[in-house]
Motif scaffolding. Structure first.
Motif, PDB file in Angstrom:
ATOM      1  N   GLU A 117       0.835  -1.206   0.000  1.00 46.84           N
ATOM      2  CA  GLU A 117       0.000   0.000   0.000  1.00 46.84           C
ATOM      3  C   GLU A 117       0.868   1.254   0.000  1.00 46.84           C
ATOM      4  OE1 GLU A 117      -2.534  -0.555   3.379  1.00 46.84           O
ATOM      5  OE2 GLU A 117      -4.038  -1.632   2.203  1.00 46.84           O
ATOM      6  N   LEU A 118       1.965   1.217   0.731  1.00 49.60           N
ATOM      7  CA  LEU A 118       2.888   2.349   0.748  1.00 49.60           C
ATOM      8  C   LEU A 118       3.482   2.553  -0.647  1.00 49.60           C
ATOM      9  CD1 LEU A 118       4.389   4.557   2.221  1.00 49.60           C
ATOM     10  CD2 LEU A 118       6.086   2.858   2.920  1.00 49.60           C
ATOM     11  N   ARG A 119       3.879   1.465  -1.293  1.00 47.29           N
ATOM     12  CA  ARG A 119       4.430   1.537  -2.644  1.00 47.29           C
ATOM     13  C   ARG A 119       3.397   2.132  -3.601  1.00 47.29           C
ATOM     14  NH1 ARG A 119       5.441  -3.488  -3.135  1.00 47.29           N
ATOM     15  NH2 ARG A 119       7.346  -3.359  -1.940  1.00 47.29           N
ATOM     16  N   ALA A 120       2.158   1.690  -3.510  1.00 45.80           N
ATOM     17  CA  ALA A 120       1.095   2.216  -4.370  1.00 45.80           C
ATOM     18  C   ALA A 120       0.868   3.702  -4.104  1.00 45.80           C
ATOM     19  CB  ALA A 120      -0.199   1.421  -4.160  1.00 45.80           C
ATOM     20  N   ALA A 121       0.885   4.094  -2.848  1.00 46.90           N
ATOM     21  CA  ALA A 121       0.711   5.505  -2.498  1.00 46.90           C
ATOM     22  C   ALA A 121       1.850   6.345  -3.056  1.00 46.90           C
ATOM     23  CB  ALA A 121       0.615   5.666  -0.982  1.00 46.90           C
ATOM     24  N   ARG A 122       3.069   5.829  -2.959  1.00 47.82           N
ATOM     25  CA  ARG A 122       4.233   6.555  -3.478  1.00 47.82           C
ATOM     26  C   ARG A 122       4.111   6.714  -4.997  1.00 47.82           C
ATOM     27  NH1 ARG A 122       8.673   3.281  -2.122  1.00 47.82           N
ATOM     28  NH2 ARG A 122       8.177   3.736   0.019  1.00 47.82           N
ATOM     29  N   GLU A 123       3.689   5.652  -5.677  1.00 47.76           N
ATOM     30  CA  GLU A 123       3.512   5.719  -7.131  1.00 47.76           C
ATOM     31  C   GLU A 123       2.410   6.708  -7.504  1.00 47.76           C
ATOM     32  OE1 GLU A 123       2.907   1.661  -8.312  1.00 47.76           O
ATOM     33  OE2 GLU A 123       5.000   1.124  -7.883  1.00 47.76           O
ATOM     34  N   GLU A 124       1.316   6.721  -6.727  1.00 47.93           N
ATOM     35  CA  GLU A 124       0.230   7.658  -6.988  1.00 47.93           C
ATOM     36  C   GLU A 124       0.705   9.098  -6.815  1.00 47.93           C
ATOM     37  OE1 GLU A 124      -4.148   8.855  -5.224  1.00 47.93           O
ATOM     38  OE2 GLU A 124      -3.443   6.804  -4.927  1.00 47.93           O
ATOM     39  N   CYS A 125       1.479   9.333  -5.765  1.00 47.98           N
ATOM     40  CA  CYS A 125       2.026  10.685  -5.546  1.00 47.98           C
ATOM     41  C   CYS A 125       2.948  11.084  -6.691  1.00 47.98           C
ATOM     42  CB  CYS A 125       2.791  10.755  -4.228  1.00 47.98           C
ATOM     43  SG  CYS A 125       1.751  10.863  -2.782  1.00 47.98           S
ATOM     44  N   ALA A 126       3.835  10.168  -7.087  1.00 47.14           N
ATOM     45  CA  ALA A 126       4.762  10.464  -8.169  1.00 47.14           C
ATOM     46  C   ALA A 126       4.014  10.793  -9.453  1.00 47.14           C
ATOM     47  CB  ALA A 126       5.717   9.284  -8.382  1.00 47.14           C
ATOM     48  N   GLU A 133       0.854  11.933  -9.653  1.00 48.43           N
ATOM     49  CA  GLU A 133       0.116  13.187  -9.438  1.00 48.43           C
ATOM     50  C   GLU A 133       1.042  14.405  -9.499  1.00 48.43           C
ATOM     51  OE1 GLU A 133      -3.294  15.513  -8.322  1.00 48.43           O
ATOM     52  OE2 GLU A 133      -3.242  13.369  -8.708  1.00 48.43           O
ATOM     53  N   LEU A 134       2.253  14.257  -8.941  1.00 51.31           N
ATOM     54  CA  LEU A 134       3.162  15.399  -8.828  1.00 51.31           C
ATOM     55  C   LEU A 134       4.228  15.441  -9.914  1.00 51.31           C
ATOM     56  CD1 LEU A 134       3.597  15.291  -4.964  1.00 51.31           C
ATOM     57  CD2 LEU A 134       2.078  16.766  -6.291  1.00 51.31           C
ATOM     58  N   GLY A 135       4.219  14.479 -10.822  1.00 51.50           N
ATOM     59  CA  GLY A 135       5.172  14.514 -11.917  1.00 51.50           C
ATOM     60  C   GLY A 135       6.453  13.756 -11.663  1.00 51.50           C
ATOM     61  N   GLY A 136       6.473  12.840 -10.755  1.00 52.51           N
ATOM     62  CA  GLY A 136       7.658  12.017 -10.510  1.00 52.51           C
ATOM     63  C   GLY A 136       8.536  12.569  -9.414  1.00 52.51           C
ATOM     64  N   GLU A 137       9.473  11.749  -9.022  1.00 54.41           N
ATOM     65  CA  GLU A 137      10.408  12.147  -7.970  1.00 54.41           C
ATOM     66  C   GLU A 137      11.498  13.018  -8.572  1.00 54.41           C
ATOM     67  OE1 GLU A 137      11.838   8.756  -5.810  1.00 54.41           O
ATOM     68  OE2 GLU A 137       9.840   7.903  -5.638  1.00 54.41           O
ATOM     69  N   PRO A 138      12.015  13.982  -7.804  1.00 52.32           N
ATOM     70  CA  PRO A 138      13.096  14.813  -8.320  1.00 52.32           C
ATOM     71  C   PRO A 138      14.359  13.978  -8.500  1.00 52.32           C
ATOM     72  CG  PRO A 138      12.709  15.271  -6.007  1.00 52.32           C
ATOM     73  CD  PRO A 138      11.650  14.315  -6.441  1.00 52.32           C
ATOM     74  N   THR A 139      15.146  14.355  -9.467  1.00 53.83           N
ATOM     75  CA  THR A 139      16.409  13.672  -9.699  1.00 53.83           C
ATOM     76  C   THR A 139      17.532  14.692  -9.707  1.00 53.83           C
ATOM     77  OG1 THR A 139      16.147  13.845 -12.096  1.00 53.83           O
ATOM     78  CG2 THR A 139      15.345  11.821 -11.054  1.00 53.83           C
ATOM     79  N   ALA A 140      18.687  14.252  -9.339  1.00 51.46           N
ATOM     80  CA  ALA A 140      19.870  15.099  -9.371  1.00 51.46           C
ATOM     81  C   ALA A 140      20.952  14.322 -10.103  1.00 51.46           C
ATOM     82  CB  ALA A 140      20.320  15.437  -7.951  1.00 51.46           C
ATOM     83  N   PRO A 141      21.829  15.030 -10.787  1.00 55.40           N
ATOM     84  CA  PRO A 141      22.904  14.316 -11.459  1.00 55.40           C
ATOM     85  C   PRO A 141      23.829  13.662 -10.433  1.00 55.40           C
ATOM     86  CG  PRO A 141      23.233  16.690 -11.591  1.00 55.40           C
ATOM     87  CD  PRO A 141      21.897  16.467 -10.964  1.00 55.40           C
ATOM     88  N   LEU A 142      24.445  12.559 -10.820  1.00 61.02           N
ATOM     89  CA  LEU A 142      25.397  11.900  -9.943  1.00 61.02           C
ATOM     90  C   LEU A 142      26.627  12.785  -9.768  1.00 61.02           C
ATOM     91  CD1 LEU A 142      25.275   8.269 -11.375  1.00 61.02           C
ATOM     92  CD2 LEU A 142      24.173   9.134  -9.312  1.00 61.02           C
ATOM     93  N   ALA A 143      27.253  12.690  -8.612  1.00 66.99           N
ATOM     94  CA  ALA A 143      28.472  13.448  -8.351  1.00 66.99           C
ATOM     95  C   ALA A 143      29.572  12.959  -9.288  1.00 66.99           C
ATOM     96  CB  ALA A 143      28.893  13.271  -6.893  1.00 66.99           C
ATOM     97  N   ASP A 144      30.350  13.899  -9.814  1.00 71.12           N
ATOM     98  CA  ASP A 144      31.452  13.505 -10.688  1.00 71.12           C
ATOM     99  C   ASP A 144      32.711  13.272  -9.853  1.00 71.12           C
ATOM    100  OD1 ASP A 144      32.528  16.036 -10.080  1.00 71.12           O
ATOM    101  OD2 ASP A 144      31.923  16.913 -11.994  1.00 71.12           O
ATOM    102  N   ASP A 145      33.802  12.918 -10.510  1.00 74.27           N
ATOM    103  CA  ASP A 145      35.039  12.593  -9.793  1.00 74.27           C
ATOM    104  C   ASP A 145      35.568  13.762  -8.969  1.00 74.27           C
ATOM    105  OD1 ASP A 145      34.835  10.083 -10.905  1.00 74.27           O
ATOM    106  OD2 ASP A 145      36.637  10.246 -12.153  1.00 74.27           O
TER     107      ASP A 145
END
Length: 105
Positions: free
Chosen positions: A11-20, A22-34
């Motif tokens: 149910e938590l997974r479903a709620a998280r997917e519903e939020c994502a 509704e809100l356009g997905g989770e924010p992403t950041a680029p990976l840290a470089d060397d």
């Protein structure tokens, strides 16, 4: 938006997917470089030195190169690792654990 999920993982997974959805997905950041990981290594060494100065026995630092090369494999050295794998966790109350967000340019 508030979703009540009853505490079950599915149910938590479903709620998280519903939020994502509704809100356009989770924010992403680029990976840290060397360069960022190299600076992060410096912060880890500072934390290690703080821990030693305060009487703790963390695992000694790896090399900068090994830290950067193994970071994304999840095998990097970190300042708050105990010297022995079965050792007690080292608290971060005296010497906070560094975070990538702590890097200053």
């Amino acid at each position: 938006m508030v979703i009540q999920h009853g505490g079950r993982p599915e149910e938590l997974r479903a709620a998280r997917e519903e939020c994502a959805e509704e809100l356009g997905g989770e924010p992403t950041a680029p990976l840290a470089d060397d360069a960022e990981l190299s600076k992060f290594y410096d912060l880890q060494v500072e934390a290690y030195e703080c821990l030693v100065a305060n009487g703790y026995s963390p695992a000694p630092p790896s090399t900068r190169e090994a830290f950067v090369a193994s970071y994304y494999a999840g095998e990097s050295w970190f300042a708050h690792q105990p010297a022995v794998p079965e050792g007690a966790p080292i608290p971060d109350t005296v010497c906070p654990q560094p975070m990538l967000a702590d890097i200053e340019w």
